[in-house]
Design a protein around this motif. Structure first.
Motif, PDB file in Angstrom:
ATOM      1  N   ARG A 176       0.828  -0.864  -0.061  1.00  0.00           N
ATOM      2  CA  ARG A 176       0.156  -0.138  -0.156  1.00  0.00           C
ATOM      3  C   ARG A 176       0.925   0.987   0.052  1.00  0.00           C
ATOM      4  O   ARG A 176       2.067   0.990   0.669  1.00  0.00           O
ATOM      5  CB  ARG A 176      -0.743   0.397   0.839  1.00  0.00           C
ATOM      6  CG  ARG A 176      -0.174   0.245   2.699  1.00  0.00           C
ATOM      7  CD  ARG A 176      -1.791   0.349   3.591  1.00  0.00           C
ATOM      8  NE  ARG A 176      -2.013   1.304   4.310  1.00  0.00           N
ATOM      9  CZ  ARG A 176      -2.593   1.309   4.912  1.00  0.00           C
ATOM     10  NH1 ARG A 176      -3.339   0.317   5.395  1.00  0.00           N
ATOM     11  NH2 ARG A 176      -2.884   2.654   6.534  1.00  0.00           N
ATOM     12  N   THR A 178       0.755   4.888   0.489  1.00  0.00           N
ATOM     13  CA  THR A 178       0.278   6.439   0.994  1.00  0.00           C
ATOM     14  C   THR A 178       0.405   7.935   0.426  1.00  0.00           C
ATOM     15  O   THR A 178       1.607   8.306   0.288  1.00  0.00           O
ATOM     16  CB  THR A 178       0.462   7.042   2.862  1.00  0.00           C
ATOM     17  OG1 THR A 178       0.383   5.697   3.543  1.00  0.00           O
ATOM     18  CG2 THR A 178      -0.335   7.284   3.361  1.00  0.00           C
ATOM     19  N   ALA A 379       1.295  10.571  -4.583  1.00  0.00           N
ATOM     20  CA  ALA A 379       1.404   9.285  -4.264  1.00  0.00           C
ATOM     21  C   ALA A 379       3.223   9.264  -4.647  1.00  0.00           C
ATOM     22  O   ALA A 379       3.362   8.145  -5.623  1.00  0.00           O
ATOM     23  CB  ALA A 379       0.678   8.129  -4.826  1.00  0.00           C
ATOM     24  N   ASN A 398      -9.179   7.781   1.785  1.00  0.00           N
ATOM     25  CA  ASN A 398      -7.995   7.813   3.328  1.00  0.00           C
ATOM     26  C   ASN A 398      -6.620   8.215   2.039  1.00  0.00           C
ATOM     27  O   ASN A 398      -5.554   8.285   2.759  1.00  0.00           O
ATOM     28  CB  ASN A 398      -7.936   6.836   3.820  1.00  0.00           C
ATOM     29  CG  ASN A 398      -8.546   6.352   4.858  1.00  0.00           C
ATOM     30  OD1 ASN A 398      -9.199   7.477   5.697  1.00  0.00           O
ATOM     31  ND2 ASN A 398     -10.010   5.788   3.835  1.00  0.00           N
ATOM     32  N   ILE A 400      -5.161   5.885   0.408  1.00  0.00           N
ATOM     33  CA  ILE A 400      -3.718   5.684  -0.493  1.00  0.00           C
ATOM     34  C   ILE A 400      -4.433   4.520  -1.429  1.00  0.00           C
ATOM     35  O   ILE A 400      -5.653   4.241  -2.000  1.00  0.00           O
ATOM     36  CB  ILE A 400      -4.730   4.558   0.844  1.00  0.00           C
ATOM     37  CG1 ILE A 400      -4.135   4.754   2.309  1.00  0.00           C
ATOM     38  CG2 ILE A 400      -4.029   2.930   0.292  1.00  0.00           C
ATOM     39  CD1 ILE A 400      -5.122   4.258   3.351  1.00  0.00           C
ATOM     40  N   ASP A 645       0.207  17.064   4.473  1.00  0.00           N
ATOM     41  CA  ASP A 645      -0.840  16.396   6.388  1.00  0.00           C
ATOM     42  C   ASP A 645      -0.675  17.719   6.507  1.00  0.00           C
ATOM     43  O   ASP A 645      -1.403  17.893   7.354  1.00  0.00           O
ATOM     44  CB  ASP A 645       0.149  15.506   6.030  1.00  0.00           C
ATOM     45  CG  ASP A 645       1.451  15.703   6.792  1.00  0.00           C
ATOM     46  OD1 ASP A 645       1.832  16.724   5.953  1.00  0.00           O
ATOM     47  OD2 ASP A 645       2.199  14.818   7.529  1.00  0.00           O
ATOM     48  N   PRO A 754      -9.676   3.541   6.729  1.00  0.00           N
ATOM     49  CA  PRO A 754      -8.787   2.981   5.543  1.00  0.00           C
ATOM     50  C   PRO A 754      -9.179   0.906   5.118  1.00  0.00           C
ATOM     51  O   PRO A 754      -9.418   0.902   7.035  1.00  0.00           O
ATOM     52  CB  PRO A 754      -7.639   3.155   6.411  1.00  0.00           C
ATOM     53  CG  PRO A 754      -7.683   4.398   6.995  1.00  0.00           C
ATOM     54  CD  PRO A 754      -9.317   4.442   7.777  1.00  0.00           C
TER      55      PRO A 754
END
Length: 756
Positions: A176, A178, A379, A398, A400, A645, A754
């Protein structure tokens, strides 16, 4: 040191995956520092243990076998404390722990530094020496710098390695990545990689069935470039010295079948498509030249890159002439997505977007929200050029991206996709119902538009007006400024479509991340530069032409409102109002029957927050642009994924500023609306209503969700929650309280956790 750092990073960047990258690191760092041992321990993503992954000087048989728990041994201590550890005699340290079979017994001096990427400890880089000594300050500084430089490369290589292993027939390792939430929703689909024009470094890898066709395409492109070079060579013959002119023969020789051209052909014959084969071979040779010691030879990398780019351009031109096929559930993946790229895919086949660059408030994300496409932005660790035709999961709630999801994860994702579709069907029933709370408080919901295509969708969703019509869109779609008459026709269509509902037209807002191709604005800091009202006041001919077109378009409809962007002081506002009044007078003198429309200000810079009462006194309404206001209040570039963020519209300072503007409008008896992305958030809408905003304006896709949220609570509830959150100290606490409110109100579907 700088040259050594540059060379090591460059070499690691060319690695195919994590193992190769780590092998390069330990070999090159040991040589550069003249130590006897260099090793890397990587944190396992599942167990959290620090696994011995690469070494020069210790027992290679223990690679992948030996490991330490977090906080265990010197390596664990470095990871736990997230700071370097420099010891003259490692055995005397209380945390020392000997790993059997590693062969560390001979080495006394120890220097370990953490490898940290985006606050996540990826592992530890260690050098060791038999001699008892502390590594000096310059050596420690070098290793710290090396670790910081390589952290991002290692993070990227870790994901690339997982993808590469599967392509080579290895295990499908769930991975995955983020990023940043771009547009809400969740989707499963097939990756279609979009590459910029003629960029060797971003060509996706892809296998093909028709190798002869690819080989033919490559040889055609090669012949075209050879012809170009020969033409330039002939034109310059006699104008250059024989020695310099001989360089053209070198170029032709590079493309020969016995040189690079032959290597590319060999890769194509093995099944790689022509563009991918060219990219791989050319990049390998470019990096080979870049690593050479002699400056003259190093500069030849530019020549090789130029030749490769020329061949690639011809290959791409040929590919564009062929119809492009998109799978039924296409997920577009690119380094930087653009609006024009979205337009190339049939809407019924497009289910999601992933962009390596950008943030949740860049314009492609705003467009994605308007289209209802789940999107992940920023990403940065995604090896996107290797994802063509791969199945991906996009979690836009989220931020992801899932590669190779486990069966249980995929099943959960499919369940969420089905729930989203069911929610959308349920929301359709709200279209004709009023937007009001359980205790009867009306909250008008308007839409943000920019294209005629938005109109039908907005009306279908029950929009009561337009809170923001982005007039720059018609400017962006042209190769010159549109004439006054062209603008009048465009504006008239919008006004007629929504009549008698009000339409708020923002005057031209360019600059920042919105540049006109025919009116470039090049600045070091464009968001604090020449943008919005600053541009149009400096060019009154543009401003007046636009205002006159708006006023003409409104004749007989009387539903126009004019809004001024990026106002930061009173003189700007006064000057803009005078120009609008002048344009109105001129048209009245020309015989048009026009009322002066309401004039408002966008509150999107901190100065406007503190002068909101003064601005309200001079205008008919205020409208908050929450995207830019949040950016300026928090000093966070909303398009920069590294700090995205920190961009949080629920930050207490942002909430206080929003309350301040609402109070200013109330004090002056002027209506206050909000037209930023915050207005379309079902959680935020509750707070905005409680603050006293009279209108929420959003993209059409968000409107039913916001209506659902407001119809399930009371104004009294919203007011009580607002009083609570205004006492909280962080955006995380605010969001948690709003999540509880949604759950208490039976709106669990607006709380998105998530998947694993």
């Amino acid at each position: 040191m700088l040259e050594t750092l540059r060379n090591i990073v460059q070499e690691v960047n060319s690695a195919e995956g994590l193992n190769e990258a780590l092998e390069i690191i330990v070999r090159r760092v040991r040589d550069a520092m003249g130590t006897e041992v260099c090793s890397v321990y990587m944190r396992d993503q599942t167990s959290g243990r620090l696994v011995f992954r690469a070494t020069e000087g210790l027992n290679p048989a223990q690679i992948g076998m030996a490991s330490l728990a977090p906080g265990e041994g010197l390596v664990g201590l470095v990871a736990e404390r997230e700071e370097p550890l420099n010891l003259e005699n490692a055995e005397t340290h209380p945390s020392f722990q000997l790993l059997e079979g590693l062969g560390e017994e001979l080495f006394n001096a120890f220097l370990g530094v953490p490898i940290i990427h985006q606050r996540d400890v990826l592992g530890v880089l260690v050098v060791q020496q038999a001699q008892r000594r502390r590594f000096d300050e310059s050596e420690e500084a070098f290793l710290v710098t090396m670790s910081a430089q390589l952290a991002g490369v290692i993070a990227h290589a870790r994901v690339t390695g997982a993808v590469q292993e599967e392509l080579l027939g290895g295990a499908r390792e769930p991975t995955r990545i983020t990023g940043i939430p771009g547009a809400p929703g969740i989707a499963i689909g097939t990756a279609v990689v979009v590459s910029p024009v003629a960029d060797l470094y971003v060509v996706p890898r892809k296998t093909v069935a028709n190798r002869r066709q690819e080989l033919r395409a490559f040889r055609t492109a090669l012949a075209a470039v050879r012809n170009d070079i020969q033409t330039v060579s002939d034109n310059l013959r006699g104008q250059m010295s024989p020695e310099d002119h001989a360089l053209f023969d070198v170029y032709l020789g590079i493309l020969d079948d016995s040189a690079i051209g032959g290597e590319v052909a060999g890769l194509i014959k093995s099944g790689e498509w022509a563009q991918g084969a060219l990219s791989q071979v050319m990049i390998e040779h470019i990096r080979h030249f870049e690593r050479m010691e002699h400056s003259y030879l190093r500069e030849r990398a530019v020549d090789v890159k130029d030749l490769g780019t020329r061949v690639l351009a011809y290959l791409q031109d040929a590919a564009r002439s062929e119809p492009k096929l998109y799978p039924p559930h296409t997920i577009l993946v690119s380094e930087e997505l653009t609006a024009s790229v979205l337009g190339e895919v049939p809407r019924d086949r497009l289910v999601g977007l992933i962009s390596v660059r950008g943030s949740g408030n860049s314009h492609v994300a705003i467009l994605a929200r308007a289209m209802g496409l789940p999107t992940v932005m920023g990403a940065v660790d995604l090896p996107y050029t290797r994802l063509q035709d791969r199945e991906l999961v996009v979690d836009g709630y989220n931020g992801i991206v899932h590669l190779n999801p486990l069966p249980e994860v995929r099943a959960r994702v499919q369940q969420l996709v089905d729930q989203d579709h069911a929610l959308s069907r349920d929301l359709e029933s709200l279209r004709d119902l009023p937007s009001e709370t359980l205790d009867g408080h009306r909250m008008p919901l308007w839409v943000n538009t920019g294209l005629m295509a938005d109109v039908t969708r907005s009306l279908e969703q029950g929009a009561e007006g337009v809170g923001l019509y982005r007039t720059e869109v018609p400017f962006l779609l042209r190769e010159r400024f549109p004439s006054e008459e062209e603008q009048r026709q465009i504006y008239r269509e919008q006004l007629e479509a929504f009549a008698p509902r009000p339409v708020t037209m923002r005057t031209l807002d360019i600059g920042g991340d919105k540049a006109l191709p025919y009116f470039p604005i090049n600045e070091d800091n464009p968001f604090l530069g020449w943008r919005g009202i600053r541009v149009t006041l400096d060019h009154p001919e543009i401003f007046l032409g636009q205002v006159r077109a708006m006023l003409k378009a409104s004749e007989g409809l009387d539903n126009l409102r004019i809004m001024l962007p990026m106002i930061s002081n009173v003189p700007e506002l006064d000057e803009a109002i005078q120009l609008i009044q002048r344009g109105h007078r001129e048209l009245v003198q020309e015989g048009m029957d026009l009322a002066l429309p309401p004039i408002g200000v966008m509150v999107e810079v901190p100065a406007a927050v503190y002068q909101a009462r003064v601005l309200a006194r001079r205008t008919d309404f205020l409208s908050v642009g929450s995207n830019d206001l949040t950016q300026y209040l928090l000093a966070v570039d909303r398009n920069n994924s590294r700090v995205a963020d920190l961009y949080h519209a629920f930050h207490p300072a942002v909430l206080q500023a929003l309350c301040c503007v609402a109070e200013a409008g109330r004090a002056e008896g002027k209506p206050v609306s909000i037209c930023g992305e915050l207005a379309g958030d079902p959680l935020a809408a509750v707070l905005l209503m409680a603050m006293g905003y009279q209108v929420l304006s959003m993209n059409a896709t968000s409107l039913p969700r916001v209506k659902k949220s407001l119809r399930n609570i009371t104004l009294a509830q919203a007011t009580a929650v607002l009083e609570e959150v205004m006492l909280l100290e962080s955006a995380v606490e605010v969001q948690a309280r709003l999540h509880r409110l949604m759950q208490e109100s039976g709106l669990e579907q607006f709380v998105h956790i998530p998947v694993a």
